[in-house]
Structure formats: C-alpha cells, structure tokens
Motif scaffolding. Sequence first.
Motif, PDB file in Angstrom:
ATOM      1  N   TYR A 227       0.797  -1.163  -0.222  1.00 22.58           N
ATOM      2  CA  TYR A 227      -0.047   0.043  -0.072  1.00 22.58           C
ATOM      3  C   TYR A 227       0.885   1.227   0.194  1.00 22.58           C
ATOM      4  CZ  TYR A 227      -3.548  -3.412   1.094  1.00 22.58           C
ATOM      5  OH  TYR A 227      -4.167  -4.629   1.348  1.00 22.58           O
TER       6      TYR A 227
ATOM      7  N   ASP B   1       7.774  -5.207   5.911  1.00 23.76           N
ATOM      8  CA  ASP B   1       6.512  -4.666   5.552  1.00 23.76           C
ATOM      9  C   ASP B   1       5.949  -5.588   4.568  1.00 23.76           C
ATOM     10  OD1 ASP B   1       6.493  -3.168   7.780  1.00 23.76           O
ATOM     11  OD2 ASP B   1       7.039  -1.383   6.745  1.00 23.76           O
TER      12      ASP B   1
ATOM     13  N   TYR C  68       2.587  -7.748   4.604  1.00 19.80           N
ATOM     14  CA  TYR C  68       1.092  -7.484   4.720  1.00 19.80           C
ATOM     15  C   TYR C  68       0.270  -7.483   3.262  1.00 19.80           C
ATOM     16  CZ  TYR C  68       2.134  -4.329   8.775  1.00 19.80           C
ATOM     17  OH  TYR C  68       2.487  -3.834   9.826  1.00 19.80           O
TER      18      TYR C  68
ATOM     19  N   SER D 260      -8.581  -8.271   0.837  1.00 23.19           N
ATOM     20  CA  SER D 260      -7.871  -7.034   0.973  1.00 23.19           C
ATOM     21  C   SER D 260      -7.798  -6.285  -0.336  1.00 23.19           C
ATOM     22  CB  SER D 260      -6.430  -7.068   1.661  1.00 23.19           C
ATOM     23  OG  SER D 260      -5.616  -7.888   0.726  1.00 23.19           O
TER      24      SER D 260
ATOM     25  N   GLN E   2       4.357 -12.358  12.743  1.00 24.20           N
ATOM     26  CA  GLN E   2       4.263 -12.457  14.273  1.00 24.20           C
ATOM     27  C   GLN E   2       4.400 -11.234  14.862  1.00 24.20           C
ATOM     28  OE1 GLN E   2       6.159 -15.839  16.009  1.00 24.20           O
ATOM     29  NE2 GLN E   2       5.442 -15.103  18.084  1.00 24.20           N
ATOM     30  N   ALA E   3       5.425 -10.345  14.547  1.00 21.44           N
ATOM     31  CA  ALA E   3       5.795  -8.974  14.813  1.00 21.44           C
ATOM     32  C   ALA E   3       4.779  -8.179  14.556  1.00 21.44           C
ATOM     33  CB  ALA E   3       7.243  -8.601  14.317  1.00 21.44           C
ATOM     34  N   ARG E   4       3.933  -8.250  13.405  1.00 20.87           N
ATOM     35  CA  ARG E   4       2.995  -7.412  13.029  1.00 20.87           C
ATOM     36  C   ARG E   4       1.541  -7.908  13.339  1.00 20.87           C
ATOM     37  NH1 ARG E   4       7.229  -7.050  10.395  1.00 20.87           N
ATOM     38  NH2 ARG E   4       8.306  -5.219   9.767  1.00 20.87           N
ATOM     39  N   GLY E   5       1.471  -8.736  14.040  1.00 24.85           N
ATOM     40  CA  GLY E   5       0.221  -9.359  14.371  1.00 24.85           C
ATOM     41  C   GLY E   5      -0.632  -9.677  13.522  1.00 24.85           C
TER      42      GLY E   5
ATOM     43  N   ARG F  11       2.134   5.404   9.155  1.00 24.33           N
ATOM     44  CA  ARG F  11       3.415   4.432   8.523  1.00 24.33           C
ATOM     45  C   ARG F  11       3.060   3.004   9.363  1.00 24.33           C
ATOM     46  NH1 ARG F  11       8.082   6.585   5.993  1.00 24.33           N
ATOM     47  NH2 ARG F  11       7.680   8.858   5.726  1.00 24.33           N
ATOM     48  N   ALA F  12       3.530   1.923   8.741  1.00 19.34           N
ATOM     49  CA  ALA F  12       3.412   0.643   9.475  1.00 19.34           C
ATOM     50  C   ALA F  12       4.177   0.670  10.708  1.00 19.34           C
ATOM     51  CB  ALA F  12       3.867  -0.491   8.306  1.00 19.34           C
ATOM     52  N   PRO F  13       4.035  -0.260  11.788  1.00 18.05           N
ATOM     53  CA  PRO F  13       4.869  -0.031  12.816  1.00 18.05           C
ATOM     54  C   PRO F  13       6.405  -0.331  12.957  1.00 18.05           C
ATOM     55  CG  PRO F  13       3.294  -1.884  12.998  1.00 18.05           C
ATOM     56  CD  PRO F  13       3.279  -1.149  11.841  1.00 18.05           C
ATOM     57  N   HIS F  14       6.819  -1.400  12.150  1.00 20.82           N
ATOM     58  CA  HIS F  14       8.272  -1.699  12.510  1.00 20.82           C
ATOM     59  C   HIS F  14       9.246  -1.547  11.047  1.00 20.82           C
ATOM     60  CE1 HIS F  14       6.241  -3.531  15.913  1.00 20.82           C
ATOM     61  NE2 HIS F  14       5.593  -4.210  15.226  1.00 20.82           N
ATOM     62  N   GLY F  15       8.796  -1.435  10.156  1.00 21.69           N
ATOM     63  CA  GLY F  15       9.566  -0.975   8.858  1.00 21.69           C
ATOM     64  C   GLY F  15      10.309   0.201   8.871  1.00 21.69           C
ATOM     65  N   SER F  16       9.880   1.126   9.752  1.00 23.18           N
ATOM     66  CA  SER F  16      10.686   2.448  10.055  1.00 23.18           C
ATOM     67  C   SER F  16      10.686   2.782  11.564  1.00 23.18           C
ATOM     68  CB  SER F  16      10.086   3.552   9.092  1.00 23.18           C
ATOM     69  OG  SER F  16       8.739   4.171   9.458  1.00 23.18           O
TER      70      SER F  16
ATOM     71  N   ASP G 200      -1.149   2.932   6.056  1.00 20.36           N
ATOM     72  CA  ASP G 200      -0.458   2.045   6.852  1.00 20.36           C
ATOM     73  C   ASP G 200      -0.444   2.024   8.248  1.00 20.36           C
ATOM     74  OD1 ASP G 200      -0.361   0.163   4.448  1.00 20.36           O
ATOM     75  OD2 ASP G 200       1.978   0.622   4.513  1.00 20.36           O
TER      76      ASP G 200
ATOM     77  N   TYR H 139      -1.995  -0.331  10.822  1.00 17.15           N
ATOM     78  CA  TYR H 139      -1.412  -1.471  11.198  1.00 17.15           C
ATOM     79  C   TYR H 139      -0.648  -1.301  12.562  1.00 17.15           C
ATOM     80  CZ  TYR H 139      -1.681  -3.405   6.379  1.00 17.15           C
ATOM     81  OH  TYR H 139      -1.717  -3.994   5.202  1.00 17.15           O
TER      82      TYR H 139
ATOM     83  N   MET I 290      -2.599  -2.957  15.549  1.00 12.15           N
ATOM     84  CA  MET I 290      -2.983  -4.500  15.173  1.00 12.15           C
ATOM     85  C   MET I 290      -2.681  -5.290  16.558  1.00 12.15           C
ATOM     86  SD  MET I 290      -3.973  -5.556  12.263  1.00 12.15           S
ATOM     87  CE  MET I 290      -3.312  -7.220  11.748  1.00 12.15           C
ATOM     88  N   GLN I 291      -3.676  -6.030  17.013  1.00 11.76           N
ATOM     89  CA  GLN I 291      -3.501  -6.878  18.247  1.00 11.76           C
ATOM     90  C   GLN I 291      -2.302  -7.975  17.928  1.00 11.76           C
ATOM     91  OE1 GLN I 291      -6.587  -8.197  20.767  1.00 11.76           O
ATOM     92  NE2 GLN I 291      -8.315  -7.727  19.329  1.00 11.76           N
TER      93      GLN I 291
ATOM     94  N   GLN J  45       0.835  -8.270  18.278  1.00 13.59           N
ATOM     95  CA  GLN J  45       2.087  -7.806  17.953  1.00 13.59           C
ATOM     96  C   GLN J  45       3.158  -8.644  18.906  1.00 13.59           C
ATOM     97  OE1 GLN J  45       2.822  -4.081  16.239  1.00 13.59           O
ATOM     98  NE2 GLN J  45       0.661  -3.581  16.615  1.00 13.59           N
TER      99      GLN J  45
ATOM    100  N   THR K 139       7.191  -8.897  18.750  1.00 13.51           N
ATOM    101  CA  THR K 139       8.282  -8.790  17.833  1.00 13.51           C
ATOM    102  C   THR K 139       9.674  -9.539  18.430  1.00 13.51           C
ATOM    103  OG1 THR K 139       8.884  -6.832  19.305  1.00 13.51           O
ATOM    104  CG2 THR K 139       7.636  -6.316  17.611  1.00 13.51           C
TER     105      THR K 139
ATOM    106  N   ARG L   1      -7.377  -2.864   3.626  1.00  6.19           N
ATOM    107  CA  ARG L   1      -6.353  -3.838   4.067  1.00  6.19           C
ATOM    108  C   ARG L   1      -6.990  -5.139   4.782  1.00  6.19           C
ATOM    109  NH1 ARG L   1      -4.885   1.050   4.212  1.00  6.19           N
ATOM    110  NH2 ARG L   1      -2.751   1.627   3.339  1.00  6.19           N
TER     111      ARG L   1
ATOM    112  N   LEU M  39      -9.215  -5.249   7.016  1.00  2.00           N
ATOM    113  CA  LEU M  39      -9.192  -5.486   8.505  1.00  2.00           C
ATOM    114  C   LEU M  39     -10.602  -4.767   8.965  1.00  2.00           C
ATOM    115  CD1 LEU M  39      -5.627  -4.004   9.029  1.00  2.00           C
ATOM    116  CD2 LEU M  39      -6.214  -6.462   9.035  1.00  2.00           C
TER     117      LEU M  39
END
Lengths: 102, 134
Positions: A12, A35, A38, A44, A67-70, B12-17, B44, B47, B50-51, B53, B55, B88, B90
């Motif tokens: 996205y 990422d 996704y 989706s 797993q990290a991203r739920g 932004r998505a949580p872990h990519g940056s 994004d 995200y 999201m439940q 997670q 890491t 997405r 969701l």
Amino acid sequence: MSVLHIVNKSPYERNSFDTCLRLAKADSAILLIEDGIYAVQKNSATSSKMEQALGNHPVYALQPDLQARGVNPDNMIDGISLVDYDGFVKLTTEYDRLQSWL
Amino acid sequence: MASKKFLYINRRAPHGSIYAHESLEVVLIGAAFEQAVTLAFIDDGVYQLMQNQDTGGIGVKNFAPTFRALGDYDVNQIYVEQESLELRGLSKDDLIPLTYEDEDDDWAEKDSIHVVSSAELADIIEQQDVILNF
C-alpha cells in the motif's frame, strides 16, 4: 536461471510488490519479508493480485515478520507458505539469483 | 497558556521504520504537558494498532502495548479511518481494544478508538490548532 524475488515494502505504501509481479518470470519465486508481508492478507485490496501471482509462482512469507506485525496466519491467502529464518537461508541457496525490490 | 488542540496523524506501518515508535513517544510527552491530544491512524498507520504483535522474532522493541497507557494520559480521542481498514481487509476487531475511564461519567470504562469515515476524519482535521505528521 531461477530467481528469488524478495519484497520488503508494504503493497500500500510502495509499488515494489506490483513491479515484482510484473517482472518475475514463471519459474521464479517470491519471498515477502518485513512490511512486504502485509500482502498476505485475505479479503484486501491486494488479495486478487496475490491470488493471481500464486498461479505463477511459489510465494513465501517470513513468519517472524507476520508475528511481529500481529498478522494472523489464519487470515493469510491460501497457498502462501510460511518460512522461518532457516527456511529463508535455504531459499537463498535454492535459487540462482536474488532480486530484492527495495 | 491556553490549551491547544493537537492532532497526530500516523500513516506508517509499525516496524518497517522508526516513525511509528517516535510518534508514540512524542504523543506521550505532549500529553504530559496537558494539551488536548487527538490521534488519527490512516493508510498503513492502522497497522500500528494490530492486536497480538510479538516482535520477539525480529529483535526490536514491541511498543504496541504502550498504546494501552494512553488512556491514563487522557489521550482518548483515537480515530481510525474506516476506508484504510477496509482496503487492508481489517476491521475494528483486529485492533487493540483501547479504553479510558471517563471522570465525568463516574469513571465508566469507554472505548478510545473510534472508526470513522474519511468525511468524518476530514472534519476532525479541520478542528485542530496544530497537526503533526508521522
């Protein structure tokens, strides 16, 4: 020559996944990491592209990144295979070339 | 000093940056200065909420549980764009259930997360004094 295409960007946010699908030949595989994972989600905006890709390529996704991203594997499009880090390394040895769509 | 209305927009998505984590840090600091804080999660950014997670496998800090502390900092206006969730695949059920205790209503526990349409979010953006983007 077989190629392992690696995508690490959200479908996205960037066009990496689209470009990968456009340029990956039929005997090559796709690995989603970071990422990029996704793109596994069912129902989706990108799921029809993924379903089409699964007709032409094996598709793998890195489990620790889901797993990290739920992202629940139950919500993953059928046909995608999860790999762990060992599986990732094994894939890199099975293909002649690696192409990372950064 | 008069309180200003601050909106933090997260896309932004949580872990990519590092953006998502930095945003949460700034929100918590802003809340400590008793500003009126509203959060919006778009694109994004959804995200981040999201439940489940976990890491542990990727070796970075999991900051998602920190969202649960927002209610204690009186940060309880959290808006998630419906269109971003739908694209997405969701729904609200996929998100961490964030709540706060309403001091004006006998400390009743209430939802902090409001799923809103783009049109509703556009109105919320117009009502702010300061908008910060992450």
